[in-house]
Write a protein that holds these residues in place. Structure first.
Motif, PDB file in Angstrom:
ATOM      1  N   THR A 195       0.863  -1.187   0.000  1.00 56.05           N
ATOM      2  CA  THR A 195       0.000   0.000   0.000  1.00 56.05           C
ATOM      3  C   THR A 195       0.902   1.242   0.000  1.00 56.05           C
ATOM      4  O   THR A 195       2.077   1.145   0.340  1.00 56.05           O
ATOM      5  N   PHE A 228      -6.433   1.468   3.599  1.00 59.27           N
ATOM      6  CA  PHE A 228      -6.103   0.770   2.347  1.00 59.27           C
ATOM      7  C   PHE A 228      -6.421  -0.710   2.425  1.00 59.27           C
ATOM      8  O   PHE A 228      -6.881  -1.311   1.467  1.00 59.27           O
ATOM      9  N   LEU A 259      -9.984  -1.055   1.906  1.00 61.34           N
ATOM     10  CA  LEU A 259     -10.321  -0.887   0.491  1.00 61.34           C
ATOM     11  C   LEU A 259      -9.967  -2.137  -0.317  1.00 61.34           C
ATOM     12  O   LEU A 259     -10.663  -2.489  -1.260  1.00 61.34           O
ATOM     13  N   LEU A 260      -8.898  -2.809   0.076  1.00 63.33           N
ATOM     14  CA  LEU A 260      -8.541  -4.050  -0.615  1.00 63.33           C
ATOM     15  C   LEU A 260      -9.612  -5.114  -0.382  1.00 63.33           C
ATOM     16  O   LEU A 260      -9.877  -5.938  -1.251  1.00 63.33           O
ATOM     17  N   MET A 261     -10.225  -5.082   0.804  1.00 58.67           N
ATOM     18  CA  MET A 261     -11.319  -6.018   1.057  1.00 58.67           C
ATOM     19  C   MET A 261     -12.524  -5.651   0.192  1.00 58.67           C
ATOM     20  O   MET A 261     -13.151  -6.519  -0.403  1.00 58.67           O
ATOM     21  N   VAL A 262     -12.828  -4.355   0.109  1.00 59.56           N
ATOM     22  CA  VAL A 262     -13.904  -3.915  -0.786  1.00 59.56           C
ATOM     23  C   VAL A 262     -13.563  -4.331  -2.218  1.00 59.56           C
ATOM     24  O   VAL A 262     -14.430  -4.692  -3.008  1.00 59.56           O
ATOM     25  N   GLY A 263     -12.259  -4.319  -2.528  1.00 58.11           N
ATOM     26  CA  GLY A 263     -11.808  -4.695  -3.862  1.00 58.11           C
ATOM     27  C   GLY A 263     -11.742  -6.199  -4.094  1.00 58.11           C
ATOM     28  O   GLY A 263     -11.306  -6.636  -5.152  1.00 58.11           O
ATOM     29  N   GLY A 264     -12.139  -6.979  -3.088  1.00 57.95           N
ATOM     30  CA  GLY A 264     -12.223  -8.426  -3.308  1.00 57.95           C
ATOM     31  C   GLY A 264     -10.919  -9.188  -3.174  1.00 57.95           C
ATOM     32  O   GLY A 264     -10.821 -10.329  -3.617  1.00 57.95           O
ATOM     33  N   MET A 265      -9.889  -8.588  -2.540  1.00 59.20           N
ATOM     34  CA  MET A 265      -8.619  -9.314  -2.395  1.00 59.20           C
ATOM     35  C   MET A 265      -8.733 -10.461  -1.402  1.00 59.20           C
ATOM     36  O   MET A 265      -7.864 -11.334  -1.350  1.00 59.20           O
ATOM     37  N   PHE A 297     -13.337   8.687   0.750  1.00 65.53           N
ATOM     38  CA  PHE A 297     -13.080   7.589  -0.187  1.00 65.53           C
ATOM     39  C   PHE A 297     -13.527   6.249   0.390  1.00 65.53           C
ATOM     40  O   PHE A 297     -14.018   5.388  -0.319  1.00 65.53           O
ATOM     41  N   ASP A 344     -17.326   6.308   0.331  1.00 66.78           N
ATOM     42  CA  ASP A 344     -17.719   6.054  -1.057  1.00 66.78           C
ATOM     43  C   ASP A 344     -17.619   4.572  -1.382  1.00 66.78           C
ATOM     44  O   ASP A 344     -18.524   3.983  -1.985  1.00 66.78           O
ATOM     45  N   ALA A 345     -16.501   4.000  -0.978  1.00 63.72           N
ATOM     46  CA  ALA A 345     -16.274   2.589  -1.287  1.00 63.72           C
ATOM     47  C   ALA A 345     -17.370   1.723  -0.682  1.00 63.72           C
ATOM     48  O   ALA A 345     -17.806   0.736  -1.282  1.00 63.72           O
ATOM     49  N   PHE A 346     -17.834   2.116   0.506  1.00 68.47           N
ATOM     50  CA  PHE A 346     -18.873   1.342   1.179  1.00 68.47           C
ATOM     51  C   PHE A 346     -20.213   1.409   0.441  1.00 68.47           C
ATOM     52  O   PHE A 346     -21.134   0.653   0.756  1.00 68.47           O
ATOM     53  N   ALA A 402     -19.464  -3.427   0.112  1.00 68.82           N
ATOM     54  CA  ALA A 402     -18.359  -3.822   0.983  1.00 68.82           C
ATOM     55  C   ALA A 402     -18.703  -5.155   1.634  1.00 68.82           C
ATOM     56  O   ALA A 402     -19.808  -5.335   2.142  1.00 68.82           O
ATOM     57  N   PRO A 403     -17.781  -6.107   1.661  1.00 66.95           N
ATOM     58  CA  PRO A 403     -18.047  -7.382   2.322  1.00 66.95           C
ATOM     59  C   PRO A 403     -17.800  -7.247   3.827  1.00 66.95           C
ATOM     60  O   PRO A 403     -17.086  -6.339   4.252  1.00 66.95           O
TER      61      PRO A 403
END
Lengths: 585, 585
Positions: A165, A200, A203-209, A513, A516-518, A522-523
């Motif tokens: 990150t 960050f 956000l990676l969790m929101v991004g499905g990592m 941010f 917004d991501a939520f 968001a998982p």
């Protein structure tokens, strides 16, 4: 090629081989007709021998000129030693040198390069590159490497992905103070160095990592306390689609693996304890459970007589010191003085000697009879021969004081053994913590921590009672990791920001941010972060993190070796659109 | 527990199992009586089926309400698909859902979460957390992790120790611009973020660490060019008691290992080439040797006629374009225009068509006969059917121009194949490089690079000719690593600083700690640093590093997602003893 072997690898089976070695002169012994040199590198020490009957006069002469820490290269024959040294892995052999070259000379180092050095902390830090030549320091750094490799391989096996990150991020006034970095290209603007990759990784969790980790430097511009560094390293982890139990299982696994792989210790017990229980039993949210001396609460059995100190106290609580009855009156007075020091702050201490014959002798015999004291002994689990120490007052303060005493005594009694490991989960931390200074509740962990199911409603009515899905991993009385299940519902997150006193605008400016991501699915997620510096120190059986950092800073945040921080050029400041703002300049 | 399996693991043998899955709704198809949902997570996609005959009306209703990117949890039975999808690992089965829970809703994302998205670069960066949900981006990040794990495990096996060096160090005006960090505790002073851990790794060698590596963030405040990042990651390595050959061997090993482990490619050739040779044969110090088109120098065979352009040129040099004779006149004119663009800067281009019948037709037939052109063809290794492109002028500029043309043509002709790997060592770099701006020589690599044995004497008489013990590792036309054998003699280092224009005081102020360290027995040492971002991109068959960085910055050094850098509070500035210095404020 400078060497055929390292200085740690030659054994009896290499006898008669011709080898080339290189390294530092650890020490020399010169008998005139014979000279011995201990040659050192990272891998060990090998003894060299120069002998006027078998070595050329030219080489003898150079050998006689060698000083400590000279860097040399030698070629010679491995021979069996006449008097072997079983304490050294290479102690069966020595090298009969035929050729010697000085690769570099050395001034006499400012302290001895030995396991036990004569150099003080300041000198060692200034010449850290010489300090690192000392085996204990070098071993600590190698040990640290082994720990990080073990962590990385374990987590990779478990499908975690290490994601880097950014370091140049955005300052958020919440929490500790940020280090900032002025931007030349964006006039009047600053980056901040991360205090942690918290947002960050979310956000990676929101991004499905799904499963993330990173061993990463973090930065905090705090007034330094002993053993705090402005830059420190975390093992930062996050998982999606998990509940608290999944996280505890996963990182219990990691901890067991490390203790097994690094320390060769199999941990049988991995207990859990709520925050409330830890406070009640040990007066501490990171109790060292390698030894007993658990708290016995005595209100019930001590508040029925005329002793006003106890009767007016919120809490009366004691611990039994094993075999403490052997303490002299003077030693007990010293303990009383110890708890009355301003750093501890107790008003006094009541004690009860538990005699071998089953009778008791206390400092409050005026108020309590043998039967009373027997009940105290029962509550504190005191045995004949023990000493019961009792403190009283405000619940939180008294617990903290007695916990300090417990740790102090355990240290003195040798109960905190470096090679014994007792991990512990402490769970159900309070969500909020009262801040005296601002007279407000703050997030105890951080504002992204989720409250326990059904407790959000208590936020308004009884905020101090709200428990969080937050947990700490404790090892031998040190917090080595902490984490939580995060809020993933944008409405709950907004409510939390609101409760913590962020205006809508502030929340948006700082965490927009994330909010917004939520909005985009968001998982559920949660994670944990370990303090690597401390973890490594504790696994290494020590508690000072500085000994496990290659180039640490001192308590003023300075690197005394490179002399940083330092002034910069006026032109650099100008490019950064800055002026110094210093009085008396 | 949110799931019993991931969305990538169910197969035909799981049929009849009851499973719980969680993930994101990739897409839905609603036929009214039947609804199919593609459920996605990091591991894959599993098809869900809702069927009004077998699914409850309540669940059907929720299923019908699902939008793209909703986060859901389902429980159901694994059943065999009627029409299997062999393109999907889970394509033999689907899940007949009995229970469905919406864990989180989602707004419609601003671009499609598909392999080929409709989102432009700017939008993707602003919503990077959604971009990361896309398989190609996610795969790049997982790929990066695999590469770093392979690097770490390989180097650890070889006895390298990863040591963390500090991030808060000292600014040195030499080289690129530093990012600086104001110190609150040390008024008027600044830390700098490292451009590389160069001096620290050398100190570790002085400290006897013997073999060091670190995968580490570095920082450079440069005006950004395309595909440059202000923060970037290096694999930084250093070894003691080594000569250049030891380093080349070790990191040839690492490169072979990575290509084998990551790409399944066994490299047979690992050629080496001096800098001079690379410039002569390819006009480039990082030649792509996956294809031919080597330079043919034509001075000898083109400077004997009346063509003044060539006669007055320092260098006349050509390449043969395979099958280039098929180019139309228009296509050749386009090539000429291409080399005359200001970015390339050639004055013009001479060409020779090599006809299938062995005859030649050139743009300079007025000056050269068939025999002349045959000799050009010989020098450029042109075959019948090829096209020879010839540039002329100043040696360095002409080589650079022709190299650009060579790469351009190779790209167009599909000769730069992503799955073909050709590593190359380029050695014997010049020690110094002439800087037009300051009219002075600068260290090409850095001031710690050692000159080749016996060349130090040339420093005064012919500085441009001094060759260094410096080497670059080139892969497919990209520099992926570079390093050198360092100076370890304090006198040589002092001489080098002196030559580079450092006064004794400047050298002491900036590198005093290193000079000091060299007084105490520095071993011979050298190292290399790889640009991880680029290495990963190239191993991944791509050349854009941004696609392999989780949260990259744009060309203005901004993170558009978190909107950094940003203003900070006046109080923060004040604590840091700073004022803004902005015009028109």
């Amino acid at each position: 090629m400078y060497r055929t072997h390292t200085n740690g690898e030659l054994r009896i089976e290499h006898v008669n081989k011709t080898v080339t070695l290189a390294g530092w002169v650890q020490k020399t012994r010169n008998k005139g007709f014979m000279i011995w040199v201990d040659l050192r590198d990272r891998y060990g020490i090998t003894q060299l021998i120069f002998d006027e009957e078998r070595t050329s006069p030219e080489v003898m002469e150079i050998a006689a000129s060698l000083g400590r820490e000279y860097v040399i290269q030698v070629t010679g024959q491995v021979i069996e030693r006449e008097s072997k040294n079983p304490a050294m892995p290479t102690g069966d052999i020595e090298i009969l040198v035929s050729d010697l070259q000085i690769l570099n000379e050395s001034l006499t180092p400012p302290f001895t390069i030995e396991n036990e050095t004569d150099g003080g902390e300041d000198l060692r830090m200034k010449y850290r590159y010489l300090d690192i030549r000392r085996k204990p320091v070098r071993q600590n750094l190698v040990f640290r490497h082994k720990v990080t490799m073990a962590v990385r391989n374990y987590l990779s096996e478990k499908d975690f992905v290490e994601v880097e990150t950014p370091y140049l991020i955005k300052s958020t006034p919440e929490g500790a103070r940020d280090f900032v970095v002025p931007s030349r290209m964006n006039e009047g603007q600053f980056y901040a160095l991360p205090q942690s990759p918290q947002t960050f990784k979310q956000l990676l969790m929101v991004g499905g990592m799904d499963k993330y980790f990173q061993i990463v430097k973090c930065f905090r511009d705090e007034d330094l306390r002993a053993d705090r560094q402005p830059e420190f390293t975390q093992i930062d982890c996050e998982m999606a689609f998990v509940e608290q139990e999944d996280i505890l299982q996963m990182f219990e696994g990691l901890t067991r693996h490390l203790l097994e792989e690094i320390n060769g210790v199999t941990v049988t017990d991995f207990p859990r304890m709520t925050y409330d229980e830890a406070m009640r039993r040990y007066g501490n949210d990171k109790p060292d459970i390698r030894f007993g001396m658990e708290f016995g609460e005595l209100n019930e059995v001590a508040q029925h007589k005329d002793f006003n100190v106890f009767n007016s106290a919120e809490l009366v609580v004691g611990i039994a010191v094993p075999n403490g009855n052997t303490y002299s009156r003077k030693e007990i007075d010293a303990l009383i003085d110890w708890v009355k020091r301003p750093q501890i702050g107790a008003m006094g201490m009541v004690y009860v000697r538990c005699n071998e014959d089953g009778s008791y002798k206390s400092s409050v015999d005026k108020f309590y009879d043998q039967q009373d004291l027997a009940r105290w002994a029962e509550k504190t689990n005191a045995k004949p021969g023990d000493l019961i120490c009792v403190l009283s007052g405000d619940v939180h303060k008294t617990r903290t004081q007695l916990s300090a005493l417990r740790m102090h005594l355990a240290q003195e009694l040798g109960l905190r053994k470096a090679d014994e490991f007792a991990p512990l989960w402490v769970t159900d931390f309070p969500l909020l913590e009262w801040d005296e200074e601002t007279s407000r509740y703050h997030a105890m962990h951080h504002p992204f921590t989720s409250p326990k199911p059904g407790q959000l409603e208590l936020l308004e009515s009884n905020p101090g009672a709200v428990k969080a899905n937050a947990y700490d991993l404790v090892l031998n009385g040190n917090e080595i990791g902490g984490g939580s299940i995060r809020i993933y519902d944008k409405k709950v997150q907004a409510k939390m920001f609101d409760y913590l006193g962020f205006s809508k605008e502030e929340a948006k400016a700082q965490f927009g941010f994330l909010m917004d991501a939520f909005e985009y699915g968001a998982p559920p997620h949660g994670g944990i972060a370990f303090g690597l510096d401390r973890l490594v120190a504790i696994l290494g059986g020590q508690e000072t993190i500085r000994d496990f950092i290659a180039f640490p800073k001192n308590n003023a945040g300075r690197d005394v070796m490179i002399d940083a921080p330092a002034k910069i050029d006026e032109s650099q400041l100008k490019e950064l659109h800055l002026k110094l703002n210093i009085e008396n300049q």
